[in-house]
Design a protein around this motif. Structure first.
Motif, PDB file in Angstrom:
ATOM      1  N   ALA A 110       0.934  -1.142  -0.023  1.00  0.00           N
ATOM      2  CA  ALA A 110      -0.006   0.021  -0.023  1.00  0.00           C
ATOM      3  C   ALA A 110       0.867   1.372  -0.099  1.00  0.00           C
ATOM      4  CB  ALA A 110      -0.874   0.015   1.281  1.00  0.00           C
ATOM      5  N   THR A 111       0.354   2.284  -0.647  1.00  0.00           N
ATOM      6  CA  THR A 111       1.005   3.753  -0.604  1.00  0.00           C
ATOM      7  C   THR A 111       0.532   4.249   0.654  1.00  0.00           C
ATOM      8  OG1 THR A 111       1.164   3.937  -2.853  1.00  0.00           O
ATOM      9  CG2 THR A 111       0.950   5.889  -1.310  1.00  0.00           C
ATOM     10  N   VAL A 112       1.476   4.706   1.588  1.00  0.00           N
ATOM     11  CA  VAL A 112       1.183   5.400   2.887  1.00  0.00           C
ATOM     12  C   VAL A 112       2.072   6.961   2.589  1.00  0.00           C
ATOM     13  CG1 VAL A 112       1.380   5.785   5.435  1.00  0.00           C
ATOM     14  CG2 VAL A 112       1.136   3.514   4.530  1.00  0.00           C
ATOM     15  N   PHE A 113       1.194   7.943   2.867  1.00  0.00           N
ATOM     16  CA  PHE A 113       2.021   9.042   2.392  1.00  0.00           C
ATOM     17  C   PHE A 113       1.187  10.289   3.370  1.00  0.00           C
ATOM     18  CE2 PHE A 113      -1.460   9.403  -0.699  1.00  0.00           C
ATOM     19  CZ  PHE A 113      -1.678  10.815  -0.970  1.00  0.00           C
ATOM     20  N   THR A 114       2.259  11.219   3.716  1.00  0.00           N
ATOM     21  CA  THR A 114       1.709  12.298   4.654  1.00  0.00           C
ATOM     22  C   THR A 114       1.872  13.549   4.149  1.00  0.00           C
ATOM     23  OG1 THR A 114       3.999  12.603   5.477  1.00  0.00           O
ATOM     24  CG2 THR A 114       2.676  10.869   6.701  1.00  0.00           C
ATOM     25  N   ALA A 115       1.228  14.582   4.602  1.00  0.00           N
ATOM     26  CA  ALA A 115       1.272  15.964   4.181  1.00  0.00           C
ATOM     27  C   ALA A 115       2.637  16.464   4.714  1.00  0.00           C
ATOM     28  CB  ALA A 115       0.327  16.817   4.840  1.00  0.00           C
ATOM     29  N   PRO A 116       3.194  17.523   4.119  1.00  0.00           N
ATOM     30  CA  PRO A 116       4.503  17.972   4.673  1.00  0.00           C
ATOM     31  C   PRO A 116       4.283  18.818   5.775  1.00  0.00           C
ATOM     32  CG  PRO A 116       4.202  18.829   2.182  1.00  0.00           C
ATOM     33  CD  PRO A 116       2.869  18.137   2.654  1.00  0.00           C
ATOM     34  N   GLY A 117       5.464  18.808   6.846  1.00  0.00           N
ATOM     35  CA  GLY A 117       5.245  19.004   8.253  1.00  0.00           C
ATOM     36  C   GLY A 117       6.667  18.683   8.859  1.00  0.00           C
ATOM     37  N   PRO A 118       6.683  19.099  10.049  1.00  0.00           N
ATOM     38  CA  PRO A 118       8.007  19.005  10.842  1.00  0.00           C
ATOM     39  C   PRO A 118       8.329  17.451  11.283  1.00  0.00           C
ATOM     40  CG  PRO A 118       6.306  20.065  12.232  1.00  0.00           C
ATOM     41  CD  PRO A 118       5.883  20.315  10.662  1.00  0.00           C
ATOM     42  N   LEU A 144      -2.574   9.529   4.343  1.00  0.00           N
ATOM     43  CA  LEU A 144      -3.659   8.658   3.511  1.00  0.00           C
ATOM     44  C   LEU A 144      -3.153   7.338   3.127  1.00  0.00           C
ATOM     45  CD1 LEU A 144      -5.145  11.502   0.912  1.00  0.00           C
ATOM     46  CD2 LEU A 144      -6.227  10.471   2.973  1.00  0.00           C
ATOM     47  N   VAL A 145      -3.846   6.375   2.745  1.00  0.00           N
ATOM     48  CA  VAL A 145      -3.431   5.009   2.325  1.00  0.00           C
ATOM     49  C   VAL A 145      -4.192   4.593   1.207  1.00  0.00           C
ATOM     50  CG1 VAL A 145      -2.996   2.789   3.414  1.00  0.00           C
ATOM     51  CG2 VAL A 145      -2.613   4.630   4.871  1.00  0.00           C
ATOM     52  N   LEU A 146      -3.514   3.909   0.424  1.00  0.00           N
ATOM     53  CA  LEU A 146      -4.187   3.337  -0.756  1.00  0.00           C
ATOM     54  C   LEU A 146      -3.719   2.042  -1.063  1.00  0.00           C
ATOM     55  CD1 LEU A 146      -3.849   6.606  -2.708  1.00  0.00           C
ATOM     56  CD2 LEU A 146      -6.202   5.458  -2.657  1.00  0.00           C
ATOM     57  N   ARG A 194     -10.696  -0.643   5.304  1.00  0.00           N
ATOM     58  CA  ARG A 194     -11.530   0.556   5.002  1.00  0.00           C
ATOM     59  C   ARG A 194     -12.127   1.046   6.233  1.00  0.00           C
ATOM     60  NH1 ARG A 194     -17.019  -0.769   2.499  1.00  0.00           N
ATOM     61  NH2 ARG A 194     -16.894  -1.699   4.494  1.00  0.00           N
ATOM     62  N   ASP A 195     -12.534   0.231   7.114  1.00  0.00           N
ATOM     63  CA  ASP A 195     -13.603   0.075   8.179  1.00  0.00           C
ATOM     64  C   ASP A 195     -12.519   0.770   9.581  1.00  0.00           C
ATOM     65  OD1 ASP A 195     -15.608  -0.728   6.880  1.00  0.00           O
ATOM     66  OD2 ASP A 195     -15.829  -2.684   7.921  1.00  0.00           O
ATOM     67  N   ALA A 196     -11.203   0.430   9.497  1.00  0.00           N
ATOM     68  CA  ALA A 196     -10.245   0.935  10.382  1.00  0.00           C
ATOM     69  C   ALA A 196     -10.296   2.432  10.719  1.00  0.00           C
ATOM     70  CB  ALA A 196      -9.052   0.244  10.362  1.00  0.00           C
ATOM     71  N   ASP A 197     -10.677   3.167   9.255  1.00  0.00           N
ATOM     72  CA  ASP A 197     -10.710   4.512   9.490  1.00  0.00           C
ATOM     73  C   ASP A 197     -10.790   4.777   7.891  1.00  0.00           C
ATOM     74  OD1 ASP A 197     -10.072   7.185   9.205  1.00  0.00           O
ATOM     75  OD2 ASP A 197      -9.892   7.100  11.538  1.00  0.00           O
ATOM     76  N   PRO A 198     -12.013   4.987   7.458  1.00  0.00           N
ATOM     77  CA  PRO A 198     -12.458   5.508   6.085  1.00  0.00           C
ATOM     78  C   PRO A 198     -11.752   6.842   5.500  1.00  0.00           C
ATOM     79  CG  PRO A 198     -14.146   5.507   7.069  1.00  0.00           C
ATOM     80  CD  PRO A 198     -13.307   4.736   8.131  1.00  0.00           C
ATOM     81  N   SER A 199     -11.307   7.593   6.441  1.00  0.00           N
ATOM     82  CA  SER A 199     -10.974   8.821   6.215  1.00  0.00           C
ATOM     83  C   SER A 199      -9.206   8.938   6.062  1.00  0.00           C
ATOM     84  CB  SER A 199     -11.155   9.969   7.337  1.00  0.00           C
ATOM     85  OG  SER A 199     -10.328   9.706   8.541  1.00  0.00           O
ATOM     86  N   VAL A 200      -8.619   7.682   6.302  1.00  0.00           N
ATOM     87  CA  VAL A 200      -7.309   7.375   6.093  1.00  0.00           C
ATOM     88  C   VAL A 200      -6.870   6.238   5.030  1.00  0.00           C
ATOM     89  CG1 VAL A 200      -5.197   6.422   7.018  1.00  0.00           C
ATOM     90  CG2 VAL A 200      -6.435   8.163   8.468  1.00  0.00           C
ATOM     91  N   MET A 201      -7.742   5.182   5.162  1.00  0.00           N
ATOM     92  CA  MET A 201      -7.691   4.174   4.140  1.00  0.00           C
ATOM     93  C   MET A 201      -8.722   4.527   3.114  1.00  0.00           C
ATOM     94  SD  MET A 201      -6.218   1.366   2.979  1.00  0.00           S
ATOM     95  CE  MET A 201      -6.422   0.298   1.827  1.00  0.00           C
ATOM     96  N   ILE A 202      -8.353   5.347   1.959  1.00  0.00           N
ATOM     97  CA  ILE A 202      -9.441   5.709   1.006  1.00  0.00           C
ATOM     98  C   ILE A 202      -9.751   5.039  -0.213  1.00  0.00           C
ATOM     99  CG2 ILE A 202      -9.191   8.123   2.041  1.00  0.00           C
ATOM    100  CD1 ILE A 202      -7.534   8.565  -0.778  1.00  0.00           C
ATOM    101  N   GLY A 203      -8.993   3.879  -0.490  1.00  0.00           N
ATOM    102  CA  GLY A 203      -9.112   3.124  -1.755  1.00  0.00           C
ATOM    103  C   GLY A 203      -7.862   2.338  -2.178  1.00  0.00           C
ATOM    104  N   MET A 204      -7.874   1.951  -3.540  1.00  0.00           N
ATOM    105  CA  MET A 204      -6.852   1.182  -3.988  1.00  0.00           C
ATOM    106  C   MET A 204      -6.508   1.618  -5.447  1.00  0.00           C
ATOM    107  SD  MET A 204      -9.690  -2.082  -4.992  1.00  0.00           S
ATOM    108  CE  MET A 204     -10.961  -1.851  -5.894  1.00  0.00           C
ATOM    109  N   GLU A 205      -5.435   1.066  -5.926  1.00  0.00           N
ATOM    110  CA  GLU A 205      -5.075   1.190  -7.432  1.00  0.00           C
ATOM    111  C   GLU A 205      -6.165   0.316  -8.016  1.00  0.00           C
ATOM    112  OE1 GLU A 205      -0.250   1.108  -7.296  1.00  0.00           O
ATOM    113  OE2 GLU A 205      -1.139  -0.327  -8.250  1.00  0.00           O
ATOM    114  N   GLY A 206      -6.587   1.085  -8.889  1.00  0.00           N
ATOM    115  CA  GLY A 206      -7.643   0.627 -10.163  1.00  0.00           C
ATOM    116  C   GLY A 206      -6.962   0.101 -11.219  1.00  0.00           C
TER     117      GLY A 206
END
Length: 534
Positions: free
Chosen positions: A141-149, A200-202, A221-233
């Motif tokens: 899975a791709t896991v990525f964050t917004a820029p920050g310290p 976010l996670v895909l 998805r159910d763990a947190d749908p605001s973080v685990m938002i989908g998949m590579e189509g």
């Protein structure tokens, strides 16, 4: 090198409508014409609305790109960012493998300085740091964050605490499946605590090995749908089956596997290859993606390069100094140009696969908000310049509420390709398909991968149309909660869908092994719009 819309030397009248809107975002953010050189864009106040029918510009990107910090890749950060700009990307995510050498050398912390340099060198591109997570008991899975310290530190902590490969937690056991769920919950907790601005996670290439089971997808998805938002189509490695390139058994996406002891046994044999370059879960009307959507919850699809080694590229990996290897350095030597094409399956970021995200401003928060909201469509081969979908004022990823029995009109504004693609031909869209599914709540059987009430309900022939035009497609009376999504292709490779012609009369089909030229079989897919009934 800049995409045309970001290059001040290109007059506005030479841009397509999408390019005009994207340039407007740069102007509002102070990043056009050399007005700024910061790595993080300022939100565009003039485009600050964020509701079901916002004023959108569509930013094109790729969330799955590797560099010399991945054991099986070969390009530097600068090479990848330069190519991404050349092929018109607005955003990209660097996703290095969580390998032992990578972890031992400091992981995300070790590469962070190069991410910052790439941002400084490319101020008109949103460049995210991420990683490719080996999901315990499952795929990547791709896991990525917004820029920050803390962006690199959070990725580092996550890698050490939850990576299945590093921890030896790859076996398909209940304990390892729970660890994957705990990992997503941990990321969500870091976001809530403000340790990172966003994350976010895909899921990546979900059908490649057959080890991402329906139950696991739902649990993530159910763990947190605001973080685990989908998949590579659609996976990367779209050049794998170019005729005469890799071999007689090559499949687009490198989907060349058979079921193993780790595979979920109820997946059919046809799930292990791609269809029109798209993963079986997405390409099958009434299949796994529709099964997720039929629960009434958004689950997005994307398309990307998964770039490791580009087709026909002439660079090779550099030579190791004596005593060094990836395990003790966590970084490959910089590549060397040989002048001769080298092995590879991938296209450069943006060269073939594109994920379009509707945003209300130019910046990292707006891009991640657009992804989370599901304002997403994907295409291959620059099939379209743009597509704008509205249903009763609601766009992709949104919801509209109607009276039972109400009839609706779906408005689809298409902007056809206005210039040759990176293969040198002008793409032609042949048809737009409307796919309709019933929403009937959470699955009673969480291992079920079918959505029996989903089917193609209309197919509009647009092969003679060009420029920008609007299709007004009537939708039959809404008698139960429903969703609609769109699909289309160049029309060169179609056939009965995997669940039968009554469900999908002209869907994507598998190519002959070794003979899958991706430029001759291009598709677009949109995220759904949901319809609730009062």
């Amino acid at each position: 090198m800049l995409p045309e819309w970001a290059d001040p030397a290109v007059p506005a009248e030479e841009l397509d409508p999408q390019g005009v809107s994207r340039r407007g975002l740069l102007v509002a953010a102070g990043l056009f014409g050399g007005l700024a050189a910061t790595g993080v864009a300022t939100p565009a106040a003039a485009h600050g609305r964020d509701h079901d029918d916002p004023e959108l510009a569509w930013l094109v990107g790729d969330h799955h790109v590797h560099t010399v910090y991945s054991h099986d890749a070969k390009y530097t950060f600068s090479q990848q960012a330069l190519r991404a700009a050349q092929f018109g990307l607005d955003w990209m995510v660097f996703t290095e493998h969580s390998n032992f050498g990578h972890a031992n050398a400091g992981g995300a912390l070790a590469e962070h300085a190069e991410v910052l340099t790439a941002r400084a060198e490319n101020p008109r591109m949103l460049i995210f740091q991420g990683l490719e997570w080996y999901i315990p008991a499952a795929e990547h899975a791709t896991v990525f964050t917004a820029p920050g310290p803390n962006e690199a530190e959070i990725l580092r902590q996550f890698e050490l605490a939850y990576d299945g490969k590093l921890l030896g937690r790859t076996a398909d056991t209940p304990e390892n499946q729970r660890l994957a769920v705990d990992a997503i919950k941990w990321l969500a907790a870091r976001r809530r605590a403000g340790d990172v601005p966003d994350v976010l996670v895909l899921a990546n290439h979900p059908s490649r090995l057959g080890i991402d089971s329906p139950g696991e997808l739902r649990a993530w998805r159910d763990a947190d749908p605001s973080v685990m938002i989908g998949m590579e189509g659609a996976p990367g490695s779209q050049g794998a089956a170019l005729p005469g390139w890799r071999g007689a058994n090559s499949i687009r996406g490198e989907y060349e596997n058979k079921p193993s002891a780790q595979s979920w046994t109820a997946f059919p044999a046809e799930s292990y290859v791609t269809y029109g370059g798209f993963d079986w879960m997405t390409a099958t009307v009434g299949g796994m993606w529709d099964a997720m959507l039929s629960e009434g919850r958004l689950f997005s699809v994307t398309s990307n390069s998964d770039n490791h080694r580009s087709v026909y590229d002439t660079w090779r990996n550099g030579d190791w100094p004596a005593g060094q290897n990836f395990d003790n350095t966590g970084k490959l030597p910089d590549p060397v140009n040989t002048g001769t094409p080298q092995p590879g399956s991938d296209f450069w970021p943006g060269q073939f696969s594109r994920t379009h995200v509707g945003v209300t401003g130019y910046g990292y928060p707006q891009l991640m908000a657009g992804l989370r909201a599901g304002r997403v469509w994907v295409d291959h081969g620059q099939l379209l310049d743009g597509i704008n979908v509205r249903l009763d004022g609601v766009t992709l990823g949104g919801r509209v509420t109607v009276r039972r029995g109400q009839r609706l009109t779906l408005e689809v504004t298409v902007t056809t390709a206005s210039r040759p693609n990176y293969h040198g031909e002008l793409p032609k869209l042949a048809h737009v398909d409307v796919i309709r599914g019933a929403v009937r709540g959470p699955a009673k059987d969480r291992t079920d991968w079918r959505a029996p009430a989903t089917r193609v309900v209309q197919s509009v022939d647009v092969s003679r149309r060009s420029g920008t035009y609007t299709l007004r497609i009537p939708i039959d009376a809404i008698t139960e909660p429903t969703y609609l999504r769109l699909r289309g292709s160049d029309g060169r490779r179609n056939g009965p869908g995997l669940l039968g012609a009554k469900i999908d009369p002209r869907g994507p089909i598998a190519h002959e092994p070794g003979n899958g030229d991706p430029w001759l079989d291009t598709w677009f897919y949109t995220n759904p719009i949901f319809i609730d009934v009062r």
